[in-house]
Design a protein around this motif. Structure first.
Motif, PDB file in Angstrom:
ATOM      1  N   ASN A 150      44.956  23.333  39.170  1.00  0.00           N
ATOM      2  CA  ASN A 150      46.098  22.776  39.898  1.00  0.00           C
ATOM      3  C   ASN A 150      45.976  23.012  41.397  1.00  0.00           C
ATOM      4  O   ASN A 150      46.950  23.308  42.073  1.00  0.00           O
ATOM      5  N   GLY A 151      44.760  22.921  41.925  1.00  0.00           N
ATOM      6  CA  GLY A 151      44.517  23.028  43.354  1.00  0.00           C
ATOM      7  C   GLY A 151      44.223  24.430  43.845  1.00  0.00           C
ATOM      8  O   GLY A 151      43.803  24.607  44.975  1.00  0.00           O
ATOM      9  N   ALA A 152      44.431  25.462  43.025  1.00  0.00           N
ATOM     10  CA  ALA A 152      44.184  26.840  43.447  1.00  0.00           C
ATOM     11  C   ALA A 152      42.847  27.312  42.897  1.00  0.00           C
ATOM     12  O   ALA A 152      42.548  27.108  41.723  1.00  0.00           O
ATOM     13  N   ARG A 153      42.073  27.934  43.744  1.00  0.00           N
ATOM     14  CA  ARG A 153      40.748  28.433  43.330  1.00  0.00           C
ATOM     15  C   ARG A 153      40.922  29.644  42.409  1.00  0.00           C
ATOM     16  O   ARG A 153      41.698  30.552  42.700  1.00  0.00           O
ATOM     17  N   LEU A 154      40.178  29.650  41.323  1.00  0.00           N
ATOM     18  CA  LEU A 154      40.256  30.759  40.373  1.00  0.00           C
ATOM     19  C   LEU A 154      39.512  31.972  40.899  1.00  0.00           C
ATOM     20  O   LEU A 154      38.421  31.850  41.441  1.00  0.00           O
ATOM     21  N   THR A 155      40.120  33.139  40.714  1.00  0.00           N
ATOM     22  CA  THR A 155      39.457  34.396  41.047  1.00  0.00           C
ATOM     23  C   THR A 155      39.275  35.246  39.798  1.00  0.00           C
ATOM     24  O   THR A 155      38.581  36.262  39.839  1.00  0.00           O
ATOM     25  N   MET A 156      39.929  34.831  38.710  1.00  0.00           N
ATOM     26  CA  MET A 156      39.817  35.521  37.434  1.00  0.00           C
ATOM     27  C   MET A 156      40.184  34.533  36.335  1.00  0.00           C
ATOM     28  O   MET A 156      40.738  33.475  36.626  1.00  0.00           O
ATOM     29  N   PRO A 157      39.887  34.840  35.067  1.00  0.00           N
ATOM     30  CA  PRO A 157      40.267  33.921  33.989  1.00  0.00           C
ATOM     31  C   PRO A 157      41.784  33.721  33.949  1.00  0.00           C
ATOM     32  O   PRO A 157      42.542  34.672  34.153  1.00  0.00           O
ATOM     33  N   VAL A 158      42.209  32.473  33.711  1.00  0.00           N
ATOM     34  CA  VAL A 158      43.640  32.165  33.637  1.00  0.00           C
ATOM     35  C   VAL A 158      43.924  31.325  32.405  1.00  0.00           C
ATOM     36  O   VAL A 158      43.058  30.602  31.905  1.00  0.00           O
TER      37      VAL A 158
END
Length: 176
Positions: A150-158
């Motif tokens: 949704n436009g936000a870069r992942l930094t950890m599993p979601v």
């Protein structure tokens, strides 16, 4: 005859100069396209990665009393565990659907379940979607350009929900 070859040489010089200017214009256009941000139709970045995840270090802190970014995302209202990923972009692959099952990988490599060999912004082994305790989770596998939810870069599993948009390289999927 000497004047004719001087004229021809001048024409070739101007043609080469024009090609060099066109090349630099194309390079500047490519850089500008990357710098200006997401195209219309892509959701704005969130301040938290997903469903109470850690705040994104690149996102500004939200003001107290301000609505959360999730309230602006129409896909967030639909809850549920997705069972497939459907391509929204690029247009040549739009509508292609891939069942998730217990785990799928996405990338340019031949070993990936969803191959995007023509997407130069995707890594060989870019991201993974897997079933954990009855819920789907999205994880970036150390890709160069990152995986976006949704436009936000992942930094950890979601956790992934129905209606979420996943961007891997220049390919955009919708969880359904």
């Amino acid at each position: 005859m000497a004047n004719l070859s001087d004229v021809q040489l001048n024409i070739l010089n101007y043609a080469l100069l024009a090609l060099i200017y066109l090349f630099f214009a194309r390079v500047l256009w490519a850089v500008w396209s990357e710098v200006r941000g997401p195209r219309p139709g892509v959701n704005k970045p969130q301040t938290a990665n997903a469903r109470g995840g850690a705040p994104d270090a690149t996102a500004p802190a939200s003001r107290p009393g301000a609505p959360t970014p999730a309230a602006h995302n129409p896909g967030r209202g639909r809850r549920g565990t997705p069972s497939r990923l459907t391509v929204l972009e690029p247009k040549v692959r739009k509508g292609s659907a891939y069942p998730i099952g217990s785990e799928i990988t996405v990338g340019r490599g031949a070993q990936c379940n969803i191959g995007v060999p023509d997407d130069t912004f995707a890594s060989q082994l870019h991201a993974r979607v897997q079933l954990r305790n009855g819920e789907m989770w999205l994880e970036d596998l150390g890709s160069t350009n990152g995986t976006h939810l949704n436009g936000a870069r992942l930094t950890m599993p979601v956790q992934l929900a129905v209606g979420d948009r996943v961007q891997i390289g220049s390919t955009i999927f919708e969880a359904q």
